[in-house]
Scaffold this motif. Structure first.
Motif, PDB file in Angstrom:
ATOM      1  N   LEU A  67       0.841  -1.035   0.066  1.00  0.00           N
ATOM      2  CA  LEU A  67       0.036  -0.100  -0.029  1.00  0.00           C
ATOM      3  C   LEU A  67       0.794   1.331  -0.163  1.00  0.00           C
ATOM      4  O   LEU A  67       0.457   2.271  -0.482  1.00  0.00           O
ATOM      5  CB  LEU A  67      -0.770   0.064   1.108  1.00  0.00           C
ATOM      6  CG  LEU A  67      -2.137  -1.090   1.015  1.00  0.00           C
ATOM      7  CD1 LEU A  67      -2.725  -1.215   2.447  1.00  0.00           C
ATOM      8  CD2 LEU A  67      -2.978  -0.969  -0.142  1.00  0.00           C
ATOM      9  N   GLN A 102      -7.576  -0.873  -4.732  1.00  0.00           N
ATOM     10  CA  GLN A 102      -8.819  -1.245  -4.138  1.00  0.00           C
ATOM     11  C   GLN A 102      -9.205  -2.821  -3.702  1.00  0.00           C
ATOM     12  O   GLN A 102      -9.817  -2.798  -2.648  1.00  0.00           O
ATOM     13  CB  GLN A 102     -10.253  -0.947  -5.045  1.00  0.00           C
ATOM     14  CG  GLN A 102     -10.300  -1.433  -6.679  1.00  0.00           C
ATOM     15  CD  GLN A 102      -9.355  -0.507  -7.771  1.00  0.00           C
ATOM     16  OE1 GLN A 102      -8.335   0.127  -7.318  1.00  0.00           O
ATOM     17  NE2 GLN A 102      -9.715  -0.472  -8.591  1.00  0.00           N
ATOM     18  N   LEU A 156      -7.448  -3.021  -0.352  1.00  0.00           N
ATOM     19  CA  LEU A 156      -7.866  -2.326   0.695  1.00  0.00           C
ATOM     20  C   LEU A 156      -9.270  -3.068   1.094  1.00  0.00           C
ATOM     21  O   LEU A 156      -9.672  -3.317   2.316  1.00  0.00           O
ATOM     22  CB  LEU A 156      -8.362  -0.761   0.152  1.00  0.00           C
ATOM     23  CG  LEU A 156      -6.842  -0.208   0.142  1.00  0.00           C
ATOM     24  CD1 LEU A 156      -7.183   1.516  -0.438  1.00  0.00           C
ATOM     25  CD2 LEU A 156      -6.529   0.166   1.690  1.00  0.00           C
ATOM     26  N   THR A 157     -10.006  -3.525   0.021  1.00  0.00           N
ATOM     27  CA  THR A 157     -11.303  -4.349   0.278  1.00  0.00           C
ATOM     28  C   THR A 157     -10.937  -5.438   1.191  1.00  0.00           C
ATOM     29  O   THR A 157     -11.868  -5.762   1.907  1.00  0.00           O
ATOM     30  CB  THR A 157     -12.032  -4.524  -1.011  1.00  0.00           C
ATOM     31  OG1 THR A 157     -12.162  -3.414  -1.594  1.00  0.00           O
ATOM     32  CG2 THR A 157     -13.499  -5.294  -0.779  1.00  0.00           C
ATOM     33  N   ARG A 165      -8.386   3.788   9.971  1.00  0.00           N
ATOM     34  CA  ARG A 165      -7.947   3.037   8.605  1.00  0.00           C
ATOM     35  C   ARG A 165      -9.130   2.228   7.966  1.00  0.00           C
ATOM     36  O   ARG A 165      -9.145   1.983   6.736  1.00  0.00           O
ATOM     37  CB  ARG A 165      -7.048   2.077   9.173  1.00  0.00           C
ATOM     38  CG  ARG A 165      -5.648   2.689   9.515  1.00  0.00           C
ATOM     39  CD  ARG A 165      -4.591   1.891   9.817  1.00  0.00           C
ATOM     40  NE  ARG A 165      -3.941   1.272   8.820  1.00  0.00           N
ATOM     41  CZ  ARG A 165      -2.958   0.254   8.978  1.00  0.00           C
ATOM     42  NH1 ARG A 165      -2.672  -0.047  10.203  1.00  0.00           N
ATOM     43  NH2 ARG A 165      -2.427  -0.456   7.956  1.00  0.00           N
ATOM     44  N   ALA A 181     -10.223   2.861   4.167  1.00  0.00           N
ATOM     45  CA  ALA A 181     -10.056   1.881   3.371  1.00  0.00           C
ATOM     46  C   ALA A 181     -11.340   1.530   2.338  1.00  0.00           C
ATOM     47  O   ALA A 181     -11.324   1.426   1.362  1.00  0.00           O
ATOM     48  CB  ALA A 181      -9.595   0.531   3.942  1.00  0.00           C
ATOM     49  N   ALA A 235     -11.191   2.581  -1.557  1.00  0.00           N
ATOM     50  CA  ALA A 235     -11.635   1.254  -2.460  1.00  0.00           C
ATOM     51  C   ALA A 235     -13.006   1.400  -3.041  1.00  0.00           C
ATOM     52  O   ALA A 235     -12.831   0.936  -4.374  1.00  0.00           O
ATOM     53  CB  ALA A 235     -11.684   0.000  -1.478  1.00  0.00           C
TER      54      ALA A 235
END
Length: 918
Positions: free
Chosen positions: A193, A204, A207-208, A222, A226, A230
């Motif tokens: 990241l 994305q 993050l997902t 966070r 995220a 995302a």
């Protein structure tokens, strides 16, 4: 005969979709019949790629099989790049089979074995193979085997056949999260990241995949970031399967309203997901979200196959989705010989709430609890509250009454409440409805209330723009009140007439009416004295006598036992007077007191007061320091305010986010503002929101979205001042430039420059001409030079003259290089560097010195290039970006090469190389 090459190229140019896929299939059949050696293979590779972008791996088997047969017959039909594409596509086959229960485990294992054999044969890394084996083992619930394959996946080096670094990390994070190794998942993702991604599904995807870990660990900020980042980047990639995880996130983190917005946007996935596993996962996620709704009666429009739409309640949709998810899970489990998928789906459906995660746009504030009591008794209390001038309590009581209460009430009370409802909750037809309500009061014998509401009708007519008509109506009401009303009615009608006469500047008569009202109050209605005194303060303020008005307000606010309604009136008036006088501190202090006061009194004044203070803070550039207040304002407006008020609150909230550099949250707030803005809203509000949203999207790198917003503004600003038009054209030019549409960017910036000139704003015009030139310097350098001449003509003496000159010279030097006129380019770069030195910007100066060094190399003077490159090193500091250092190293290396000097032994080269490595 149809030309297969034309069919193929036309299909390639089509947007992604089944229509394109079918066109490619037609092209493939035509290619087969044409006898061309290479075209059939190219068509099949395009079909395979189409399957990937459609996320329809079930369609990939036919073109893959064709390629296998062709490879065995004659491998030369594939070029080297074609063969690489084919080898890459083999990774997609087990994915497609695993996602569809119609394929057996034996078939999946067979293609995995074939993938491993193929990659070994070509000497590729087996990392993708171990990754697919781990996913398959986890899918069937063999976690011991999944962990074993995952360990190999982690340990095996990547190569050209591995997925991009980001996608590999996503797969690894998914495994760690599935196994409950949340902290390890976070540690594993962080390096990726922190870097740069080159894949359209990253960051994305990573993050997902992290969302369950972040919520489980209580990483609230966070998790918020995220989700927001995302989803913004994946909302047009529903086929990738990310949407369901965001629905689950919203369901368990207290963000059901946000989740419902997302669900409505993606309801096509109910029947149009691209694979059985996609259908199953989305159904479970959506059913979980719907289970958190307070009411099952919310209506949703679900797209059906064939283009129809089914309207169903949330409860009915939830039942369907739950059943469908469990049904598909059973099919997978039957194929897999395990209960893994049923257990996984049930765990989604039964997911408990996690940590609450406040998002950019807050949920609506809790609805004020209605007053519960006997409805008839409530009706009496509501009427009494208004009679006692306690409109703050009266509003809440009135709102708690059932709409169909009239038959249960005495006729007089029913008529009174009917008129009151029209005034308190006015609709568009209130001017037509209220006269009938007044007549109803007359018919039940309540001439006192009839006179009062007749006066209210006059006020409403004046507010609608008919001041004279409004005054005439209140005059009639005053005659009626004098004949039929007690003191309170006569006082109230006089106060209304006083306000309207002030608006017509008939202050003498207004003063006389106030004096009469005060005398009446003191003699017969002492509880109304304060109200009359407050109206006197307003009367003074309307005449511009702010000092007198201030004194009256201070006296009232110092009164012990002040009624809530009078305190509200006084605070609001004092705040307004402070604003008119420019007393910022007093206005802010009073607005703060007013906000705290109305927190205890639900009603339309609450969003109005909070929004007024929020706007005041925004206008004073203090939004960032009061972000919590702005969030609360949006929450209250979403519950008690109008869509227009909520849109305005979201716009102001975006100011707070921007003050902290929180661009994603600002974009979210602005998108909500645009969504809520009524279609009949003033163009100025639309322009304000769209312009800021387009600018924020561009800053986030969402240039296509930014361009869409700027494009939508063009018609709205057609008749606006030149400067306003120029700003929109400039935004459109910048987004087009970022998207590589250079001709369109040049057109937009040129129009912007012309408009800035019309507005007589030379600095802005100069920069617009520079941007015009920058868009076409590569392809049309001569035209770019003409634009730069226009830019130069706009530079006037002043504090920005040096900077603008340097900017113009820098680009002109580059443009001369494109024309091969290196001596002119050198002169401009050297002059620009001299100017920049006086501005004290070393990084910019280094950049220009490197440009000059490149000119010397082009002019066959590498020794001078070496000197300029080494001289620039003295300007390098600890803060110099690596990209600048790399430019110096590059030009120095080229200068040394041109002189046949040893490069690796040069101490300056070694020093710069070491600096870049660290």
């Amino acid at each position: 005969m149809t030309d297969p090459v034309r069919l193929f190229t036309e299909a390639l140019d089509m947007p992604t979709g089944m229509a394109k896929h079918e066109a490619l299939e037609r092209a493939a059949r035509a290619a087969d019949a044409s006898g061309d050696k290479h075209l059939p293979a190219a068509c099949r590779l395009a079909l395979i790629e189409s399957c990937y972008y459609l996320n329809r791996y079930d369609l990939i088997l036919a073109p893959i099989a064709w390629c296998h047969n062709a490879e065995q017959r004659d491998p030369s039909v594939f070029s080297d790049s074609d063969m690489r594409s084919l080898n890459w596509a083999h990774k997609w086959v087990p994915v497609g089979l695993r996602r569809d229960p119609r394929f057996t485990l034996a078939q999946i294992e067979s293609v995995l074995d074939a993938l491993e054999t193929r990659y070994k044969r070509f000497g590729f890394s087996l990392q993708p193979v171990w990754g697919q084996r781990a996913l398959t083992a986890a899918h069937v619930g063999d976690f011991e085997l999944a962990d074993e394959h995952f360990a190999r996946f982690i340990a095996t080096e990547r190569d050209d056949m591995s997925d991009c670094a980001g996608c590999v990390v996503e797969e690894q994070v998914e495994h760690l999260v599935m196994r409950g190794r949340y902290e390890e998942a976070l540690r594993h993702a962080e390096p990726a990241l922190a870097g740069r991604f080159t894949c359209s599904t990253q960051p994305q995807g990573v993050l997902t995949a992290l969302l369950p870990a972040l919520t489980a660990l209580g990483e609230v900020e966070r998790a918020r970031d995220a989700h927001l980042v995302a989803y913004r980047q994946s909302r047009e990639q529903a086929s990738q399967g990310y949407v369901g995880l965001h629905l689950e996130f919203c369901a368990v983190t207290g963000n059901v309203p946000r989740g419902m917005e997302l669900l409505r946007r993606h309801l096509d996935q109910v029947h149009h997901a691209t694979s059985p596993i996609g259908t199953m996962n989305f159904a479970a996620s959506a059913a979980l979200l719907l289970s958190r709704l307070d009411s099952d009666r919310v209506e949703l429009a679900v797209p059906l196959p064939g283009g129809d739409v089914s309207r169903m309640t949330a409860g009915r949709l939830r039942e369907y989705l739950t059943s469908r998810a469990l049904e598909l899970a059973a099919e997978f489990d039957k194929r897999n010989g395990s209960a893994r998928q049923s257990a996984r789906i049930q765990s989604i459906l039964d997911a408990p709430d996690a940590v609450r995660v406040p998002l950019a746009v807050p949920n609506p504030a809790p609805e004020p609890a209605p007053v519960t009591a006997d409805p008839v008794e409530l009706a009496y209390q509501a009427h009494l509250a208004y009679e006692e001038n306690d409109f703050l309590t009266g509003y809440r009581l009135l709102k708690s009454l059932p709409a169909d209460l009239d038959p249960l009430l005495p006729s007089k009370l029913a008529a009174q409440l009917a008129a009151r409802r029209l005034v308190v909750f006015p609709d568009r037809d209130v001017l037509d409805s209220l006269p009938s309500a007044v007549q109803r009061l007359v018919e039940v014998g309540d001439l006192d209330q009839a006179a009062r509401f007749h006066a209210r009708l006059g006020m409403l007519r004046a507010e609608a723009g008919d001041l004279d008509g409004g005054i005439a109506t209140v005059e009639q009401a005053l005659d009626s009140a004098e004949a039929h009303s007690a003191s309170v009615g006569r006082i109230l009608v006089r106060l209304i007439l006083c306000e309207l006469l002030d608006h017509r500047h008939e202050h003498v008569r207004a003063t006389s009416l106030l004096d009469e009202a005060l005398e009446l109050a003191r003699e017969t209605a002492s509880e109304r004295v304060t109200s009359v005194i407050l109206e006197q303060a307003d009367h003074e303020a309307r005449q511009g006598n702010l000092d007198d008005a201030d004194k009256i307000m201070d006296q009232v606010l110092a009164t012990r036992g002040l009624r809530p309604g009078d305190r509200f009136h006084a605070l609001r008036a004092r705040m307004a007077i402070a604003e008119v006088r420019g007393d910022v501190d007093l206005a802010l202090q009073t607005s703060s007191e007013l906000v705290e006061f109305v927190r205890n009194y639900p009603g339309p004044w609450r969003p109005d007061v909070l929004l007024h203070r929020a706007s005041m803070l925004d206008n004073l550039d203090r939004a960032g320091a009061h972000l919590r207040e702005l969030v609360d304002t949006v929450a209250v407006c979403r519950t008690e305010g109008s869509p227009l008020e909520t849109a305005h609150a979201c716009y102001v909230l975006s100011s707070g986010y921007l003050a902290h550099g929180r661009l994603v949250e600002a974009a979210e707030a602005l998108e909500e503002a645009l969504r809520l803005l009524p279609s009949d809203a003033e163009e100025e509000a639309t322009l304000r929101i769209r312009y800021r949203l387009g600018s924020v999207c561009a800053e986030l790198g969402e240039h296509a979205e930014g361009r869409r917003h700027f494009q939508a503004m063009l018609d709205l600003v057609a008749d606006a001042p030149s400067a306003s038009q120029a700003m929109v054209w400039a935004g459109l030019g910048s987004t087009n430039h970022a998207l590589g549409s250079f001709e369109e960017a040049e057109r937009c910036h040129r129009r912007s420059a012309e408009l800035w000139e019309e507005a007589e704003l030379p600095v802005e015009a100069c920069r617009a001409w520079i941007k015009t030139a920058a868009a076409i310097a590569d392809d049309s350098p001569q035209v770019a030079l003409e634009a730069l001449e226009r830019a130069s003509a706009q530079i006037e003496d002043g504090e920005l003259a040096a900077r603008l000159t340097a900017e113009m010279l820098e680009l002109r030097g580059y443009t001369y290089t494109q024309l091969g006129e290196h001596s002119d380019s050198l002169a401009d770069n050297m002059r620009a560097a001299e100017i920049v030195r006086s501005l004290g910007e070393p990084d910019w100066e280094i950049f220009l010195m490197v440009r000059a060094a490149r000119n010397y190399i082009a002019m066959q003077a590498p020794e001078k290039a070496e000197t300029w490159a080494k001289d620039s090193i003295a300007l390098i500091s600890e803060d110099t970006p690596p990209s600048i250092i790399a430019r110096v190293l590059d030009v120095l290396t080229r200068a040394l090469e041109a002189q046949s000097k040893p490069i690796s032994q040069d101490p300056t080269v070694r020093s710069l190389t070491a600096r870049l490595r660290t």
